[in-house]
Every structure is written in structure tokens, then in C-alpha cells.
Design an enzyme around this catalytic site. Structure first.
Site, PDB file in Angstrom:
ATOM      1  CE  LYS A  46      -4.317  -0.975   2.464  1.00  7.32           C
ATOM      2  NZ  LYS A  46      -5.230  -0.587   1.402  1.00  7.32           N
ATOM      3  CB  SER A  47       0.502   4.757  -1.013  1.00  2.00           C
ATOM      4  OG  SER A  47       0.501   4.520  -2.398  1.00  2.00           O
ATOM      5  CG  ASN A  70     -10.128   3.147  -4.582  1.00  2.00           C
ATOM      6  OD1 ASN A  70      -9.516   3.558  -3.609  1.00  2.00           O
ATOM      7  ND2 ASN A  70      -9.575   3.024  -5.789  1.00  2.00           N
ATOM      8  N   GLY A  73      -8.614   6.841   0.849  1.00  2.00           N
ATOM      9  CA  GLY A  73      -8.025   7.908   1.661  1.00  2.00           C
ATOM     10  C   GLY A  73      -6.665   7.533   2.221  1.00  2.00           C
ATOM     11  CB  CYS A 130      -3.474   9.674  -3.916  1.00  2.00           C
ATOM     12  SG  CYS A 130      -5.064   9.426  -3.097  1.00  2.00           S
ATOM     13  CB  ILE A 192      -2.774   5.556 -15.774  1.00  2.00           C
ATOM     14  CG1 ILE A 192      -3.930   4.598 -15.980  1.00  2.00           C
ATOM     15  CG2 ILE A 192      -2.175   6.023 -17.051  1.00  2.00           C
ATOM     16  CD1 ILE A 192      -5.121   5.139 -16.750  1.00  2.00           C
ATOM     17  CG  ASN A 193      -2.888   6.506  -9.053  1.00  3.80           C
ATOM     18  OD1 ASN A 193      -3.904   5.884  -8.704  1.00  3.80           O
ATOM     19  ND2 ASN A 193      -1.960   6.871  -8.202  1.00  3.80           N
ATOM     20  N   GLY A 245      -4.322  -0.531 -15.377  1.00  6.71           N
ATOM     21  CA  GLY A 245      -5.561   0.128 -15.773  1.00  6.71           C
ATOM     22  C   GLY A 245      -6.484  -0.833 -16.493  1.00  6.71           C
TER      23      GLY A 245
HETATM   24  C1  DHB Z   1      -6.359   6.016  -3.318  1.00 11.71           C
HETATM   25  C2  DHB Z   1      -5.062   6.259  -3.726  1.00 11.71           C
HETATM   26  C3  DHB Z   1      -4.749   6.166  -5.062  1.00 11.71           C
HETATM   27  O1  DHB Z   1      -3.510   6.419  -5.540  1.00 11.71           O
HETATM   28  C4  DHB Z   1      -5.746   5.833  -5.967  1.00 11.71           C
HETATM   29  O2  DHB Z   1      -5.441   5.761  -7.266  1.00 11.71           O
HETATM   30  C5  DHB Z   1      -7.030   5.581  -5.557  1.00 11.71           C
HETATM   31  C6  DHB Z   1      -7.330   5.662  -4.209  1.00 11.71           C
HETATM   32  C7  DHB Z   1      -6.734   6.195  -1.910  1.00 11.71           C
HETATM   33  O3  DHB Z   1      -6.008   5.765  -1.009  1.00 11.71           O
HETATM   34  O4  DHB Z   1      -7.797   6.813  -1.670  1.00 11.71           O
END
Ligand code: DHB
Length: 310
Positions: A46-47, A70, A73, A130, A192-193, A245
């Protein structure tokens, strides 16, 4: 493992082109393990942020025919606990790991990168894109070539690990941003994001389905946007690309490959089908190679590049 699907990526040999992208599963040791056992070649955390984050209040996911929205957050356990999960994974598995990090300023990105540098992860990914924390942090960093440059340059000084910049599709022109990433020393791009963000409405309740109202859009409906941007960037910028994607089949992976991706993320399809989708996708890639008389995935030709513009 299937030799025909091996890919060289940033000096590593990867068993399968399929990547578990950031944020699809929780980042526990067991979900990373499940992804590899089911056929992913690389897993992404996860980030992770400097401090743990609870994320947005639910509902955080809204499904529709074309895919889903989604708005998690950026919920995550924070860099310190997140890296502990990664270490646990690495004591049992040789598969490469990408640690994704998110911050809103150069200082925090540097601090996070330094911690990842001391971990056993192979690659560092910068989530610059994000779409769901606008109220808190404003426009994603990936909208600004200058900010992309500054962050990547600073991060590169903190780590010897290859740096992957995850860019946003939600820009008018992606080439200046990808060029900035390259000039700053990015080793690869992830494209892509999520798209948007978008909104869905519960018409009986007369309110948005997501508590956050808006959420990043993913799933099959974004695949054409991903393919176009990957193709454009691959034609003009010489960096390896992780394509993500809307991928849900082996033929989608081949499309991503032809557009210019070296590895391919499968996220939303895991949400819908579970991790064993990786096994199905791998079988479908092999089937395509058989049918079209290619020995290796790496033998499949890319599309001819667009003419490089000055
Ligand atoms: C979230 C983060 C992202 O990078 C994304 O593409 C979608 C959702 C998030 O944590 O809300």
C-alpha cells in the site's frame, strides 16, 4: 513458474509480468504471499505515509458496470509498521517487492525514501497521483512537472534502489511530466493511477454512494486511456513502464505489452475475482503465445512507435 513469461526489469529477472499494484489488498504478509503463490511476479505495498492513516470513512468503494470508484483515503499502517510486514514477507519469499510511498512535500518523501532504502524491498514507487485527498492536500503532485522533478531528484539522493514514479492520467499532457521524471533520474514509470475522480449517486437515498463523494475510477473502462498514455510515453520516453488500468485477461496483458509496458498491474480484477485471477491471466498469455507462435512474451513485438517529436 513459467519460463516463457520471464521479464527483465531494471536489472532483475522477474518470473511473471503480473504485478500486484499498490492499494489493492491490505498489505499484510499473507496477502502479499497469496499474490505470489497465485502467480504475480512482483508485489507492491500500500502507499505508506510517515504516520499511520485510518483513511476515509466508508463506503470507500462503489461499483458500476464499467469498473469501480474507490476513495480509501490512503489508509495504511505507516512506514515503520508497513516495512515490518515487508521484512516478514522477504524472510519467506524471493519475489521482488515494490514499496509505494506517499507524501505531500519533499521533506517527507526524503524521510520515507531513506527508510525504504534500509529495507529489503527491491524497488521504491512514488505515488505522486492519489486523486482522493484533494480536500486535505490539494492537487496531486503529478500535475506539476516542476514538483515531480524536485521530488524525484531529492528521493534519488536518499536511495540506491530504483525509483518508479506513478503518474496521473488526469493531466492535459503527460509527456512534459514523464520527461521531468526522467530528467530527475526516475528509473521507471507506473502508468496509470486511477482516473477522475468520479462520482456515483444512490438515487433512492439521494446522495453520493461514496462517503467521500468522489473516488478514483478503475476497471475495464479505463483500459483505453491507460493504453493510449503508455503508448505515447513509451514512444517518446525511454523508461521502462509498469502498465496498469483495467487489465483482466491475458489478452489485456498483451495489449499493454504491445503499447509499451514491461510489467502489467492487475488491481480491480483482483477486487472482483480474488487472487486466483493471476493464474487465469498467466494461462491466457501462454495460450496467446502458443496460438501466435511466439516462444517468449518478450518476443512479442511492440507497436511501431509514434514519430519522436522534438
Ligand atoms: C487512493 C489512492 C490512489 O492512488 C488511488 O489511485 C485511488 C485511491 C486512496 O487511497 O484513496
Amino acid at each position: 513458474m513459467h519460463k516463457r513469461l520471464k521479464i527483465k526489469f531494471l536489472g532483475s529477472e522477474i518470473d511473471s509480468p503480473i504485478v500486484l499494484p499498490a492499494g489493492v489488498m491490505d498489505m499484510s504478509f499473507s496477502s502479499l504471499q497469496d499474490a505470489i503463490i497465485n502467480g504475480a511476479g512482483i508485489v507492491t505495498s500500500k502507499s505508506l505515509t510517515v504516520q499511520p492513516r485510518a483513511g476515509h470513512e466508508g463506503p470507500v468503494v462503489a461499483e458500476f458496470e464499467g469498473g469501480m470508484l474507490n476513495a480509501m483515503g490512503l489508509c495504511n499502517p505507516g512506514i515503520d509498521d508497513g516495512l515490518k510486514e515487508i521484512e516478514q514477507f522477504k524472510t519467506n519469499f524471493a519475489a521482488p517487492v515494490i514499496v509505494s510511498i506517499f507524501a505531500t512535500n519533499v521533506h517527507d518523501f526524503m524521510q520515507l525514501a531513506k527508510k525504504v532504502d534500509h529495507s529489503s524491498a527491491e524497488f521504491l514507487e512514488l505515488n505522486l497521483s492519489c486523486p482522493n485527498v484533494f480536500d486535505e492536500f490539494g492537487i496531486p503532485l503529478a500535475a506539476s512537472p516542476q514538483q515531480v522533478f524536485e521530488i524525484i531528484k531529492a528521493v534519488k539522493e536518499m536511495t540506491s534502489k530504483p525509483v518508479i514514479a506513478k503518474l496521473s492520467p488526469n493531466v492535459h499532457a503527460i509527456i512534459p511530466i514523464a520527461e521531468s521524471a526522467q530528467k530527475a533520474g526516475a528509473d521507471a514509470l507506473c502508468l496509470i493511477n486511477t482516473v477522475g475522480p468520479g462520482m456515483l449517486i444512490d438515487i433512492r437515498m439521494r446522495k453520493p454512494i461514496l462517503k467521500n463523494k468522489f473516488g478514483g475510477m478503475s476497471g475495464p473502462c479505463i483500459k483505453p486511456i491507460a493504453l493510449k498514455l503508455i503508448y505515447e510515453v513509451h514512444s517518446k520516453i525511454g523508461l521502462p513502464i509498469i502498465g496498469t488500468g483495467g487489465v483482466q485477461s491475458g489478452e489485456d496483458v498483451i495489449e499493454m505489452w504491445m503499447a509499451g509496458a514491461s510489467l502489467v498491474g492487475v488491481g480491480t480484477a483482483v477486487h472482483y475475482n480474488g487472487m486466483n485471477i493471476f493464474t487465469k491471466i498467466k494461462q491466457e498469455i501462454i495460450q496467446f503465445l502458443e496460438d501466435q507462435n511466439y516462444h517468449l512474451l518478450m518476443d512479442v513485438p511492440r507497436l511501431p512507435s509514434q514519430v519522436r517529436e522534438k
